[in-house]
Design a protein around this motif. Structure first.
Motif, short mmCIF file in Angstrom:
data_model
loop_
_atom_site.label_atom_id
_atom_site.label_comp_id
_atom_site.label_asym_id
_atom_site.label_seq_id
_atom_site.Cartn_x
_atom_site.Cartn_y
_atom_site.Cartn_z
N VAL A 190 17.60 -13.63 55.71
CA VAL A 190 19.04 -13.91 55.63
C VAL A 190 19.85 -12.62 55.77
O VAL A 190 20.84 -12.56 56.52
N VAL A 191 19.43 -11.58 55.06
CA VAL A 191 20.13 -10.30 55.13
C VAL A 191 20.03 -9.71 56.54
O VAL A 191 21.00 -9.15 57.06
N THR A 192 18.88 -9.86 57.16
CA THR A 192 18.69 -9.34 58.52
C THR A 192 19.63 -10.01 59.50
O THR A 192 20.30 -9.35 60.30
N LEU A 193 19.71 -11.33 59.44
CA LEU A 193 20.58 -12.05 60.37
C LEU A 193 22.05 -11.71 60.13
O LEU A 193 22.78 -11.41 61.08
N ALA A 194 22.46 -11.73 58.86
CA ALA A 194 23.86 -11.43 58.55
C ALA A 194 24.20 -9.99 58.91
O ALA A 194 25.27 -9.72 59.49
N GLY A 195 23.31 -9.06 58.60
CA GLY A 195 23.57 -7.65 58.91
C GLY A 195 23.61 -7.39 60.40
O GLY A 195 24.46 -6.63 60.88
N ILE A 232 24.40 -9.54 62.84
CA ILE A 232 25.64 -10.10 63.39
C ILE A 232 26.84 -9.22 63.03
O ILE A 232 27.71 -8.94 63.86
N ALA A 233 26.90 -8.78 61.78
CA ALA A 233 28.04 -7.98 61.32
C ALA A 233 28.13 -6.65 62.06
O ALA A 233 29.20 -6.26 62.55
#
Length: 328
Positions: free
Chosen positions: A186-191, A193-194
């Protein structure tokens, strides 16, 4: 240790290789068809002297394959999610890292081999996809001149390799810090994209100072090649920005409320010819376009790749510090 990496990740590597092979077959077949179609259209339009309208009259390829090519924007994130995030987190959850480190394998050696092979795989993944997409998009780039525009820039050239390395490094670091696979994903995907959004929207337009060209409202100007347009508009006699109003008629790009009433044709006035005063009024307005020239494409590719490589290196450094100090 290398054999152990293969044994642990052979399913991921095999699936990745199969996806690359399928993509290669699809893009090579459709790419050859597109190239043939484009060259045939060039020959035909050259004979008719109508090549200026080629981009508006010819559609290359098919919508499904074109949509798939656009989806390769997310290809780097996939390796971050499924290769990077579980690399440390899955072993931490299972407790196999402690077992491995007790078998005369130091943490530094374990980390160097596993991370090294994963980064190499990510670079190959990004490089192969980018090479295929860049080649496949050649005829469309030549016709539409849009290789520099966001969305197109991100899937061609060398930046997909840097994106892939960054995504894997982000996943590895997230896994080392969180020690849980799902939260790390989850952190990988969000980071990912951000960071991609911040770089694309806020940093990329300013890598090199943009060029702004002013020209008369009664004339036209189009930069050459695959330029990237950042802004355009009209300035008035005193340098003020002219506000566009979609509810008013526009004469040579100037809203009617900025011009004398005689310049605006009323309904039913066929063959309207504006008086000389309108030409004089229009001469006080200038249009402008702010853009990045086409010859900066590779400079921007290099700058952006450098940014993501530095970020990847920083994330790997964080991973090293965390693993070497935790439970030491």
């Amino acid at each position: 240790m290398t054999w152990l990496v293969w044994r642990q990740h052979r399913v991921q590597f095999t699936l990745g290789a199969a996806l690359l092979a399928a993509l290669a077959v699809l893009l090579v077949i459709t790419g050859l068809q597109m190239a043939s179609q484009y060259h045939s259209a060039l020959v035909a339009c050259a004979a008719n002297h109508s090549c200026a309208n080629l981009s508006s009259t010819l559609f290359l390829g098919n919508h499904a394959v074109g949509f798939l090519v656009i989806l390769t924007l997310g290809a780097p994130a996939l390796v971050g999610l499924f290769w990077g995030a579980p690399l440390v987190a899955a072993e931490a959850e299972a407790g196999t890292t402690q077992f491995a480190w007790m078998q005369s394998i130091t943490r530094k050696h374990w980390l160097t081999v596993k991370v090294g092979w994963m980064l190499l795989a990510a670079a190959i993944w990004g490089g192969v996809i980018s090479a295929l997409v860049t080649w496949w998009s050649g005829p469309d780039n030549a016709m539409q001149l849009d290789a520099f525009k966001p969305g197109r820039f991100d899937i061609m050239g060398i930046v997909p390799v840097a994106y892939s390395l960054f995504a894997v490094a982000l996943g590895i670091a997230a896994g080392a810090l969180l020690r849980r696979t799902l939260p790390a994903m989850v952190v990988t995907l969000a980071g990912f994209i951000a960071v991609r959004a911040i770089v694309t929207l806020l940093l990329r337009p300013h890598y090199i100072s943009a060029v702004t060209v002013f020209y008369k409202a009664t004339s036209s100007f189009t930069p050459s090649g695959s330029f990237w347009q950042l802004a355009s508009g009209v300035v008035g006699p005193h340098g003020e920005l002219v506000t566009q109003n979609t509810n008013l008629p526009v004469i040579d790009g100037i809203p009617a409320n900025y011009l004398p009433a005689a310049c605006v044709p009323s309904q039913g006035r066929g063959g309207f010819r504006p008086p000389l005063s309108c030409t004089q009024a229009l001469s006080h307005f200038r249009e402008f376009v702010t853009y990045q020239p086409a010859d900066r494409y590779w400079a921007f590719q290099g700058i952006e790749s450098g940014i993501f490589l530095v970020l990847a290196a920083a994330l790997i450094a964080v991973t090293v510090v965390v693993l070497l100090r935790r439970d030491a």
